[in-house]
Design a protein around this motif. Structure first.
Motif, short mmCIF file in Angstrom:
data_model
loop_
_atom_site.label_atom_id
_atom_site.label_comp_id
_atom_site.label_asym_id
_atom_site.label_seq_id
_atom_site.Cartn_x
_atom_site.Cartn_y
_atom_site.Cartn_z
N GLU A 1 -6.79 10.87 9.27
CA GLU A 1 -5.04 11.40 9.64
C GLU A 1 -5.26 12.41 10.99
O GLU A 1 -4.04 12.81 11.10
CB GLU A 1 -4.36 11.91 8.28
CG GLU A 1 -5.04 13.34 8.20
CD GLU A 1 -3.95 14.27 7.50
OE1 GLU A 1 -4.23 15.26 7.49
OE2 GLU A 1 -3.18 13.62 7.00
N ARG B 1 5.22 3.76 2.30
CA ARG B 1 4.95 2.65 1.58
C ARG B 1 4.76 1.45 2.50
O ARG B 1 5.47 1.49 3.58
CB ARG B 1 5.63 2.07 0.30
CG ARG B 1 7.08 1.56 0.77
CD ARG B 1 7.69 1.07 -0.46
NE ARG B 1 9.07 0.70 -0.01
CZ ARG B 1 9.21 -0.54 0.29
NH1 ARG B 1 8.43 -1.49 0.76
NH2 ARG B 1 10.60 -0.77 0.61
N SER B 2 3.99 0.09 2.37
CA SER B 2 4.10 -0.71 3.35
C SER B 2 5.09 -1.90 2.90
O SER B 2 5.37 -1.74 1.39
CB SER B 2 2.56 -1.45 3.50
OG SER B 2 2.08 -2.18 2.35
N ALA C 1 4.84 -0.04 7.87
CA ALA C 1 4.88 1.15 7.16
C ALA C 1 6.44 1.64 6.96
O ALA C 1 6.97 1.60 8.06
CB ALA C 1 3.86 2.21 7.52
N LEU D 1 -0.04 5.59 7.23
CA LEU D 1 -0.21 4.22 6.68
C LEU D 1 -0.24 3.01 7.89
O LEU D 1 -0.95 2.01 7.96
CB LEU D 1 0.93 3.96 5.82
CG LEU D 1 0.81 2.69 5.22
CD1 LEU D 1 -0.35 2.36 4.43
CD2 LEU D 1 2.14 2.69 4.02
N GLN D 2 0.61 3.28 8.92
CA GLN D 2 0.70 2.08 9.91
C GLN D 2 -0.63 2.05 10.45
O GLN D 2 -1.25 1.11 10.87
CB GLN D 2 1.80 2.58 11.02
CG GLN D 2 2.26 1.50 11.75
CD GLN D 2 2.72 0.19 11.06
OE1 GLN D 2 3.61 0.18 10.47
NE2 GLN D 2 2.02 -0.98 11.20
N ALA E 1 0.81 5.32 0.96
CA ALA E 1 0.30 6.32 1.62
C ALA E 1 0.66 7.61 1.28
O ALA E 1 2.03 7.97 1.18
CB ALA E 1 0.12 6.10 3.20
N ILE F 1 -3.53 5.25 0.29
CA ILE F 1 -4.25 5.65 1.08
C ILE F 1 -4.13 7.10 1.02
O ILE F 1 -2.60 7.65 1.12
CB ILE F 1 -3.55 5.21 2.51
CG1 ILE F 1 -3.86 3.77 2.52
CG2 ILE F 1 -4.52 5.85 3.70
CD1 ILE F 1 -5.15 3.19 2.55
N THR G 1 3.83 7.97 7.09
CA THR G 1 4.16 6.57 7.55
C THR G 1 3.32 6.26 8.76
O THR G 1 2.79 4.99 9.00
CB THR G 1 5.82 6.53 8.29
OG1 THR G 1 6.51 6.83 7.03
CG2 THR G 1 6.14 5.08 8.54
N ARG H 1 0.70 -1.20 -0.15
CA ARG H 1 0.08 0.00 -0.01
C ARG H 1 1.04 1.24 0.18
O ARG H 1 2.02 1.09 0.56
CB ARG H 1 -0.89 0.09 1.30
CG ARG H 1 -2.08 -0.71 1.29
CD ARG H 1 -1.95 -2.10 0.90
NE ARG H 1 -3.12 -2.78 1.65
CZ ARG H 1 -3.09 -3.94 2.34
NH1 ARG H 1 -1.94 -4.42 2.53
NH2 ARG H 1 -3.78 -4.41 2.93
#
Length: 159
Positions: free
Chosen positions: A96, A20-21, A28, A137-138, A8, A57, A134, A6
């Motif tokens: 967020e 990114r993941s 993340a 996303l996490q 973000a 995301i 980060t 993913r």
């Protein structure tokens, strides 16, 4: 839980933090900071291809009251434009709130922040933007793992 990378993005007025993941969708990782303006969507599209991202995301700055303020409307408009650019890759809006604050607190206490030489304003903000993406996303990955559902809201026009 779904696997796959993913991406973000945490869009701000001047910069976009990107994370990114890993391929398993567990961790993340910061990627870069993109300057807002011409070419920003193209750069994100290139990163989607580079990392073979399954979805993107976008940070959505929801207000505590639930009302959609100016920043939230801007994030929604950005997400819609990104969804059109990235189709058929899905784009999701994810809350967020406090990600930048959390990122800055983590960075202030972390040695890597100081080691990167992010003392100057511009470099520091760039690192904070990546860290905020980060954290965003996490949080999204953790939410999906906990609820077994994709996080946030699917942006109109995405599959």
């Amino acid at each position: 839980m779904r696997t796959g990378v993913r991406l973000a993005v945490d869009p701000g007025a001047a910069r976009i933090g990107v994370a990114r993941s890993d391929p398993d969708g567990i961790l993340a990782i910061p990627v870069e900071t993109i300057r807002r303006g011409p070419g920003d969507l193209d750069r994100i599209a290139a990163l989607v291809l580079e990392y073979e991202a399954r979805e993107v995301i976008v940070g959505y700055p929801a207000s505590l009251s639930g009302a959609e303020g100016r920043a939230a409307r801007a994030a929604r408009a950005f997400a819609k434009a990104l969804a059109r650019r990235l189709a058929p890759v899905p784009v999701r809006l994810v809350d967020e709130r406090l990600t930048t604050v959390t990122a800055e607190l983590h960075l202030r206490t972390g040695a890597s922040y100081r080691k990167r030489g992010a003392r100057g304003g511009r470099a520091r903000r760039s690192v904070i933007d990546q860290a905020a993406a980060t954290v965003l996303l996490q949080n999204a990955l953790d939410t999906e793992r906990r609820t077994k559902l994709p996080p946030g809201e699917l942006v109109e026009g995405t599959p």
